[in-house]
Scaffold this active site. Structure first.
Site, short mmCIF file in Angstrom:
data_model
loop_
_atom_site.label_atom_id
_atom_site.label_comp_id
_atom_site.label_asym_id
_atom_site.label_seq_id
_atom_site.Cartn_x
_atom_site.Cartn_y
_atom_site.Cartn_z
N CYS A 271 -9.00 -14.36 17.81
CA CYS A 271 -9.47 -15.49 18.12
C CYS A 271 -8.41 -16.25 19.01
O CYS A 271 -8.59 -17.31 19.96
CB CYS A 271 -10.03 -16.53 17.20
N HIS B 168 -10.22 -23.90 20.39
CA HIS B 168 -10.75 -22.70 19.83
C HIS B 168 -12.20 -23.11 19.15
O HIS B 168 -11.80 -24.12 18.35
CB HIS B 168 -10.17 -21.51 19.08
N ASN C 104 -18.92 -19.27 17.50
CA ASN C 104 -17.51 -18.65 17.50
C ASN C 104 -17.54 -17.62 18.31
O ASN C 104 -17.86 -16.49 18.11
CB ASN C 104 -16.92 -18.40 16.20
O1 UT7 Z 1 -12.30 -17.95 14.67
C1 UT7 Z 1 -11.40 -17.31 13.87
C2 UT7 Z 1 -11.32 -18.32 12.58
N1 UT7 Z 1 -12.38 -18.50 11.74
C3 UT7 Z 1 -12.50 -19.58 11.52
O2 UT7 Z 1 -11.87 -20.64 11.87
C4 UT7 Z 1 -13.44 -20.04 10.17
C5 UT7 Z 1 -13.08 -20.67 9.19
N2 UT7 Z 1 -13.85 -20.99 7.86
C6 UT7 Z 1 -14.97 -21.64 8.12
O3 UT7 Z 1 -15.16 -22.10 9.11
C7 UT7 Z 1 -15.53 -21.92 6.64
O4 UT7 Z 1 -14.89 -21.61 5.66
C8 UT7 Z 1 -17.17 -21.49 6.92
C9 UT7 Z 1 -17.98 -22.12 7.92
C10 UT7 Z 1 -16.83 -19.91 6.94
C11 UT7 Z 1 -17.63 -21.75 5.44
O5 UT7 Z 1 -17.83 -23.14 5.13
P1 UT7 Z 1 -17.12 -23.51 3.64
O6 UT7 Z 1 -17.28 -24.95 3.49
O7 UT7 Z 1 -15.57 -23.26 3.45
O8 UT7 Z 1 -18.03 -22.67 2.74
P2 UT7 Z 1 -17.80 -21.73 1.58
O9 UT7 Z 1 -17.06 -20.56 2.23
O10 UT7 Z 1 -16.51 -22.34 0.57
O11 UT7 Z 1 -19.00 -21.51 0.85
C12 UT7 Z 1 -19.62 -22.59 -0.16
C13 UT7 Z 1 -20.96 -22.16 -0.46
C14 UT7 Z 1 -20.84 -20.73 -1.27
O12 UT7 Z 1 -21.75 -20.80 -2.21
P3 UT7 Z 1 -21.15 -21.05 -3.81
O13 UT7 Z 1 -20.15 -19.89 -4.16
O14 UT7 Z 1 -20.39 -22.35 -3.67
O15 UT7 Z 1 -22.26 -20.84 -4.41
C15 UT7 Z 1 -21.26 -19.77 -0.19
O16 UT7 Z 1 -21.72 -18.67 -0.81
O17 UT7 Z 1 -21.89 -21.76 0.85
C16 UT7 Z 1 -22.19 -20.49 0.55
N3 UT7 Z 1 -22.65 -20.13 1.69
C17 UT7 Z 1 -23.74 -20.03 2.55
N4 UT7 Z 1 -25.01 -20.96 2.11
C18 UT7 Z 1 -25.90 -20.82 3.01
C19 UT7 Z 1 -21.89 -19.17 2.59
N5 UT7 Z 1 -22.54 -18.79 3.73
C20 UT7 Z 1 -23.83 -19.71 3.77
C21 UT7 Z 1 -24.67 -19.70 4.78
N6 UT7 Z 1 -25.81 -20.27 4.26
N7 UT7 Z 1 -24.70 -19.04 5.86
#
Ligand code: UT7
Length: 323
Positions: A114, A250, A280
């Site tokens: 990225c 980005h 992204n």
């Molecule tokens: O470009 C390269 C760099 N990449 C990035 O910068 C990405 C960086 N990370 C992010 O943007 C965020 O961490 C995400 C958007 C990927 C995730 O957001 P988050 O607020 O960090 O959520 P999380 O991973 O902590 O997940 C929270 C909950 C989890 O459930 P539990 O374990 O709390 O029950 C996940 O399983 O949300 C769940 N979850 C979803 N729920 C509905 C994860 N993906 C989804 C989804 N729909 N698509």
């Protein structure tokens, strides 16, 4: 007299197929509301089956050449930032060179995921400053839809396909931050974090593999490192965030974009945001945002821009340029 790599033109290409968040509700335990609120993404473009990264890159390159009022025979360097090349080799850049009908110059790919476009811009700037190129096409192009695990709701809803390109040309500047062109760059990587974001395939496994990400951890590093690298690049030319007309980040997650802007002390009305429409697009996201930002009338000649990106590696960095 200081030689500067100055932007002559910008362009982009997005594949025709647009997929809205709601489309994922049919196959995954997810909702439009979750995707929008956690990432800011509303839709993304996916390449057609017969389109490769080199096709997207070539369309974007041609658009940038048209914007510059130049033709491919005036270019002597092509750098493509990509992590999704059509093939293991040759480079996408040499494919673009051929598709543009160029037989002169030299072309190569940069792979910094990225952060790839920032690394490619820094390389083009260095080659131009060293007198090894006068005009350069710098392209970010990706088809991340080809490396998604469609059963992993934590990743497959986040990424999209697209390409963006800049034409740069060597011009003489005064050596001050009033010059147009690339003013400073700051590049970083730390391979200790390579397991946070990677593709589980490649030459070693003899298959292409799929993207794996520890999203929360990558998020934490992004928030910590992006404002830092932008500040460092600005400091190198005696500038600070208050001098910046546009932050062009980005486009991974609106929450990362907002917290980086806050850390920099820049209000969101000075940040180019396209993540809602593109998702992204990895190395393509910054040149896409530059092109869209210009066509919206946000980015104007003379504006001071700072771009910043982080991705797999981890690799991160920043470029300060005057448009
Ligand atoms: O470009 C390269 C760099 N990449 C990035 O910068 C990405 C960086 N990370 C992010 O943007 C965020 O961490 C995400 C958007 C990927 C995730 O957001 P988050 O607020 O960090 O959520 P999380 O991973 O902590 O997940 C929270 C909950 C989890 O459930 P539990 O374990 O709390 O029950 C996940 O399983 O949300 C769940 N979850 C979803 N729920 C509905 C994860 N993906 C989804 C989804 N729909 N698509």
């Amino acid at each position: 007299m200081t030689r500067r790599a100055v932007v002559q033109g910008v362009g982009h290409y997005l594949p025709e197929r647009i997929v809205e968040n709601a489309a994922f509700e049919a196959t995954l335990d997810t909702t439009d509301e979750w995707i929008k609120s956690r990432s800011g993404i509303e839709r993304r473009h996916f390449a057609a089956d017969d389109q490769g990264t080199s096709d997207l890159a070539t369309y974007a390159a041609q658009a940038a050449l048209d914007d510059a009022g130049m033709t491919a025979d005036q270019i002597d360097l092509i750098i493509v930032a990509t992590s999704t090349p059509d093939m293991t080799f040759p480079s996408v850049a040499t494919m673009v060179q051929d598709k543009l009908g160029m037989t002169q110059g030299y072309a190569f790919d940069v792979q910094a995921v990225c952060a790839g476009f920032v690394f490619a811009l820094a390389n083009a700037d260095a080659l131009i400053q060293a007198g090894q190129a006068k005009t350069a096409l710098v392209i970010g192009a990706e088809t991340f839809s080809r490396i998604m695990d469609w059963t992993d709701r934590g990743t497959c809803v986040l990424f999209g396909d697209g390409a963006g390109a800049l034409v740069l040309r060597a011009e003489d500047g005064t050596g001050t931050s009033d010059d147009r062109g690339i003013l400073s760059t700051d590049l970083n990587s730390d391979g200790r974090y390579r397991d946070l974001l990677y593709v589980d395939g490649g030459v070693a496994t003899q298959n292409t593999g799929q993207l794996r990400m520890q999203g929360k951890e990558v998020f934490r590093h992004a928030v910590e490192k992006l404002a830092q690298t932008a500040d460092t690049a600005l400091e190198k030319v005696g500038l600070s965030a208050e001098n910046v007309d546009w932050v062009v980040p980005h486009q991974a997650n609106i929450r990362i974009i907002q917290s980086t802007a806050k850390k920099l002390g820049v209000s969101m009305d000075r940040v180019v945001v396209t993540v809602q429409d593109h998702g992204n697009t990895s190395a393509a996201s910054i040149p896409l945002a530059l092109s869209v930002g210009k066509s919206r009338g946000q980015i104007k000649p003379g504006d001071l821009l700072v771009t910043e990106a982080i991705g797999g590696g981890l690799a991160w960095g920043s470029v300060v340029l005057r448009w």
